[in-house]
Design a protein around this motif. Structure first.
Motif, PDB file in Angstrom:
ATOM      1  N   SER A   1     104.433 -11.071  56.548  1.00  0.00           N
ATOM      2  CA  SER A   1     105.716 -10.674  56.404  1.00  0.00           C
ATOM      3  C   SER A   1     105.872  -9.770  55.297  1.00  0.00           C
ATOM      4  O   SER A   1     105.416  -9.948  54.156  1.00  0.00           O
ATOM      5  N   TRP A   2     106.268  -8.377  55.658  1.00  0.00           N
ATOM      6  CA  TRP A   2     106.505  -7.692  54.682  1.00  0.00           C
ATOM      7  C   TRP A   2     107.682  -6.542  55.091  1.00  0.00           C
ATOM      8  O   TRP A   2     107.809  -6.237  56.146  1.00  0.00           O
ATOM      9  N   VAL A   3     108.488  -6.350  54.236  1.00  0.00           N
ATOM     10  CA  VAL A   3     109.830  -5.737  54.507  1.00  0.00           C
ATOM     11  C   VAL A   3     110.123  -4.730  53.383  1.00  0.00           C
ATOM     12  O   VAL A   3     109.633  -4.967  52.338  1.00  0.00           O
ATOM     13  N   ILE A   4     110.539  -3.480  53.759  1.00  0.00           N
ATOM     14  CA  ILE A   4     111.068  -2.304  52.781  1.00  0.00           C
ATOM     15  C   ILE A   4     112.374  -2.881  52.179  1.00  0.00           C
ATOM     16  O   ILE A   4     113.549  -3.077  52.888  1.00  0.00           O
ATOM     17  N   ILE A   5     112.497  -3.189  50.803  1.00  0.00           N
ATOM     18  CA  ILE A   5     113.741  -3.655  50.162  1.00  0.00           C
ATOM     19  C   ILE A   5     114.206  -2.643  49.562  1.00  0.00           C
ATOM     20  O   ILE A   5     115.361  -3.016  49.110  1.00  0.00           O
ATOM     21  N   LYS A   6     113.612  -1.482  49.215  1.00  0.00           N
ATOM     22  CA  LYS A   6     114.448  -0.314  48.466  1.00  0.00           C
ATOM     23  C   LYS A   6     114.040   0.773  48.940  1.00  0.00           C
ATOM     24  O   LYS A   6     112.531   1.119  49.268  1.00  0.00           O
ATOM     25  N   ILE A   7     114.946   2.037  49.086  1.00  0.00           N
ATOM     26  CA  ILE A   7     114.406   3.309  49.627  1.00  0.00           C
ATOM     27  C   ILE A   7     115.135   4.317  48.287  1.00  0.00           C
ATOM     28  O   ILE A   7     116.229   3.902  48.106  1.00  0.00           O
ATOM     29  N   ILE A   8     114.344   5.017  47.687  1.00  0.00           N
ATOM     30  CA  ILE A   8     114.611   5.858  46.750  1.00  0.00           C
ATOM     31  C   ILE A   8     114.277   7.412  46.979  1.00  0.00           C
ATOM     32  O   ILE A   8     113.174   7.571  47.347  1.00  0.00           O
ATOM     33  N   PRO A   9     115.400   8.346  47.148  1.00  0.00           N
ATOM     34  CA  PRO A   9     114.887   9.691  47.607  1.00  0.00           C
ATOM     35  C   PRO A   9     114.098  10.302  46.222  1.00  0.00           C
ATOM     36  O   PRO A   9     114.574  10.156  45.316  1.00  0.00           O
ATOM     37  N   THR A  10     113.179  11.093  46.792  1.00  0.00           N
ATOM     38  CA  THR A  10     112.551  11.922  45.900  1.00  0.00           C
ATOM     39  C   THR A  10     112.586  13.401  46.388  1.00  0.00           C
ATOM     40  O   THR A  10     113.029  13.562  47.158  1.00  0.00           O
ATOM     41  N   ASP A  11     111.933  14.300  45.521  1.00  0.00           N
ATOM     42  CA  ASP A  11     111.986  15.729  45.741  1.00  0.00           C
ATOM     43  C   ASP A  11     110.837  15.982  47.061  1.00  0.00           C
ATOM     44  O   ASP A  11     111.208  16.827  47.789  1.00  0.00           O
ATOM     45  N   GLU A  12     110.070  14.852  46.987  1.00  0.00           N
ATOM     46  CA  GLU A  12     108.790  15.020  48.116  1.00  0.00           C
ATOM     47  C   GLU A  12     109.544  14.324  49.501  1.00  0.00           C
ATOM     48  O   GLU A  12     109.145  14.726  50.468  1.00  0.00           O
ATOM     49  N   GLY A  13     110.239  13.167  49.210  1.00  0.00           N
ATOM     50  CA  GLY A  13     110.688  12.644  50.315  1.00  0.00           C
ATOM     51  C   GLY A  13     111.204  11.228  49.924  1.00  0.00           C
ATOM     52  O   GLY A  13     112.349  11.291  49.403  1.00  0.00           O
ATOM     53  N   TYR A  14     110.658  10.088  49.927  1.00  0.00           N
ATOM     54  CA  TYR A  14     111.210   8.930  49.664  1.00  0.00           C
ATOM     55  C   TYR A  14     109.825   7.972  49.085  1.00  0.00           C
ATOM     56  O   TYR A  14     108.931   7.996  49.596  1.00  0.00           O
ATOM     57  N   THR A  15     110.403   7.078  48.124  1.00  0.00           N
ATOM     58  CA  THR A  15     109.660   6.007  47.576  1.00  0.00           C
ATOM     59  C   THR A  15     110.075   4.629  48.206  1.00  0.00           C
ATOM     60  O   THR A  15     111.331   4.345  48.052  1.00  0.00           O
ATOM     61  N   LEU A  16     109.411   4.074  48.706  1.00  0.00           N
ATOM     62  CA  LEU A  16     109.615   2.933  49.266  1.00  0.00           C
ATOM     63  C   LEU A  16     108.981   1.519  48.633  1.00  0.00           C
ATOM     64  O   LEU A  16     107.722   1.523  48.524  1.00  0.00           O
ATOM     65  N   PHE A  17     109.948   0.322  48.470  1.00  0.00           N
ATOM     66  CA  PHE A  17     109.067  -0.821  47.709  1.00  0.00           C
ATOM     67  C   PHE A  17     109.259  -1.793  49.000  1.00  0.00           C
ATOM     68  O   PHE A  17     110.063  -1.956  49.545  1.00  0.00           O
ATOM     69  N   MET A  18     108.162  -2.423  49.178  1.00  0.00           N
ATOM     70  CA  MET A  18     108.099  -3.443  50.287  1.00  0.00           C
ATOM     71  C   MET A  18     107.600  -4.775  49.439  1.00  0.00           C
ATOM     72  O   MET A  18     106.811  -4.818  48.836  1.00  0.00           O
ATOM     73  N   GLN A  19     108.257  -5.702  49.891  1.00  0.00           N
ATOM     74  CA  GLN A  19     108.010  -7.197  49.458  1.00  0.00           C
ATOM     75  C   GLN A  19     107.119  -7.693  50.596  1.00  0.00           C
ATOM     76  O   GLN A  19     107.236  -7.727  51.631  1.00  0.00           O
ATOM     77  N   ILE A  20     106.015  -8.407  49.871  1.00  0.00           N
ATOM     78  CA  ILE A  20     104.810  -8.753  50.799  1.00  0.00           C
ATOM     79  C   ILE A  20     104.655 -10.099  50.580  1.00  0.00           C
ATOM     80  O   ILE A  20     104.291 -10.810  49.699  1.00  0.00           O
ATOM     81  N   ASN A  21     104.702 -10.912  51.777  1.00  0.00           N
ATOM     82  CA  ASN A  21     104.462 -12.372  51.726  1.00  0.00           C
ATOM     83  C   ASN A  21     105.104 -13.185  50.504  1.00  0.00           C
ATOM     84  O   ASN A  21     104.509 -14.395  50.076  1.00  0.00           O
ATOM     85  N   LEU A  22     106.142 -12.837  49.968  1.00  0.00           N
ATOM     86  CA  LEU A  22     106.903 -13.263  48.814  1.00  0.00           C
ATOM     87  C   LEU A  22     106.112 -13.568  47.656  1.00  0.00           C
ATOM     88  O   LEU A  22     106.299 -14.713  46.907  1.00  0.00           O
TER      89      LEU A  22
END
Length: 337
Positions: free
Chosen positions: A86-107
């Motif tokens: 299980s891994w889900v994207i919990i946060k999306i942060i816009p940047t100059d290049e695109g986006y930074t994604l934070f994923m939670q993995i297996n708790l």
């Protein structure tokens, strides 16, 4: 026999008076949406998960236009590896290049993934957290320096003598751990409910310590400097903390006290965490939104179900610098269908 309710997700766009301009359904009925941000073009970037043939969750990222049409859709099931259930994207942060994604993995771990404006991978960084069995992080702040503050809960399962702790991690822009701190008390569950970056470069954690049931939750605030060192730590009344705000001369926060039905408690602190002002205000369903005003007061908004004639109302409170609301309106409330 059995019955099943099938949910579909949709994107709706309205004008300023609430008239629907467009309405778009997403066809996949197993989609679970986690977080979203609006694009400059009035579309949406949102993350979702979808179970595969083994019912493992893998992350998806969608970009839509202002009408809800999908511009692109990306799968990231190869990050960090096939062994993840299980891994889900919990946060999306816009940047100059695109986006930074934070994923939670297996708790128990995280992954930082940088993508361009079309969702293509630029950088992937596994953040392995091995000293706890169970760690969830859902409060992430981007600092002006480009570093990240991440806050969540950690636990040792299944035989945990310390119960649940609060953890704060500071990452650089590439996902390398700069420092990590753990805060907790033996035999007491400690968990964060609100996380705020402060103007001095540090942060403040608002949460609760729970020894037994929900009525034993005591509000607890921890102020950290930029290196994660405790500047002060204070316990307050019992209740469920909702929001913390920073003001010129300190902080204000609100919570729902368990022994005061229909009320919200608001407390103002100085910069060292000492109580300046404390008051109880009407909040039928508990503490809600809280916004300080430039004159030293605040505005609060909560749902109101007890006094509404039809359905739910919104209860709006504004107080002055002395935390007074003034006399009640002379006219009775009215409802227009």
């Amino acid at each position: 026999g059995f019955s099943m309710i099938v949910e579909k997700y949709f994107q709706a766009r309205t004008d300023k008076v609430g008239k629907v301009l467009s309405w778009k359904f997403f066809d996949n009925q197993l989609l679970t949406i986690y977080t979203e941000i609006q694009t400059p073009e009035k579309g949406i970037i949102f993350s979702a998960s979808l179970p595969d043939e083994s019912y493992y969750l893998f992350p998806l990222l969608f970009k839509t236009d202002s009408l809800g049409n999908i511009i692109w859709q990306k799968e990231y099931r190869e990050y960090p590896g096939k062994n993840s259930k299980s891994w889900v994207i919990i946060k999306i942060i816009p940047t100059d290049e695109g986006y930074t994604l934070f994923m939670q993995i297996n708790l128990n771990s995280m992954c930082l993934l940088k993508v361009d404006k079309n969702g293509e991978k630029i950088l992937s960084k596994d953040i392995i957290l091995t000293d706890y069995d169970y760690e969830t992080y859902n409060k992430i702040i981007l600092l002006k320096s480009g570093d990240y503050l991440v806050c969540g809960s950690s636990d040792m399962l299944p035989t945990n003598e310390k119960k649940q702790d609060t953890r704060v991690i500071k990452l650089n822009s590439d996902g390398d751990i700069l420092w990590k701190k753990t805060f907790g008390v033996d035999n007491i569950s400690d968990y964060p409910l609100y996380f705020l970056a402060t103007i001095d470069g540090g942060c403040i954690i608002g949460g609760g310590t729970q020894k037994e049931d929900i009525h034993s939750v005591q509000n607890r605030l921890i102020k950290l400097d930029a290196e994660g060192n405790i500047q002060w730590e204070k316990n307050f009344d019992k209740g469920l903390l909702h929001i913390i705000c920073e003001v010129n001369d300190g902080y204000i926060f609100n919570f729902t006290p368990p022994d005061k039905e229909g009320l919200m408690t608001v407390i103002k602190l100085d910069t060292n965490g000492n109580i300046i002002t404390k008051g109880d205000f009407m909040a039928v369903t508990g503490a809600g939104a809280l916004c300080p005003t430039k004159h030293g007061g605040f505005i609060s908004a909560t749902q109101c179900t007890k006094y509404g004639a039809i359905g739910e109302d919104v209860l709006l409170i504004k107080v002055d610098k002395n935390w007074k609301t003034g006399p009640p309106p002379k006219k009775k409330a009215w409802i227009k269908k």
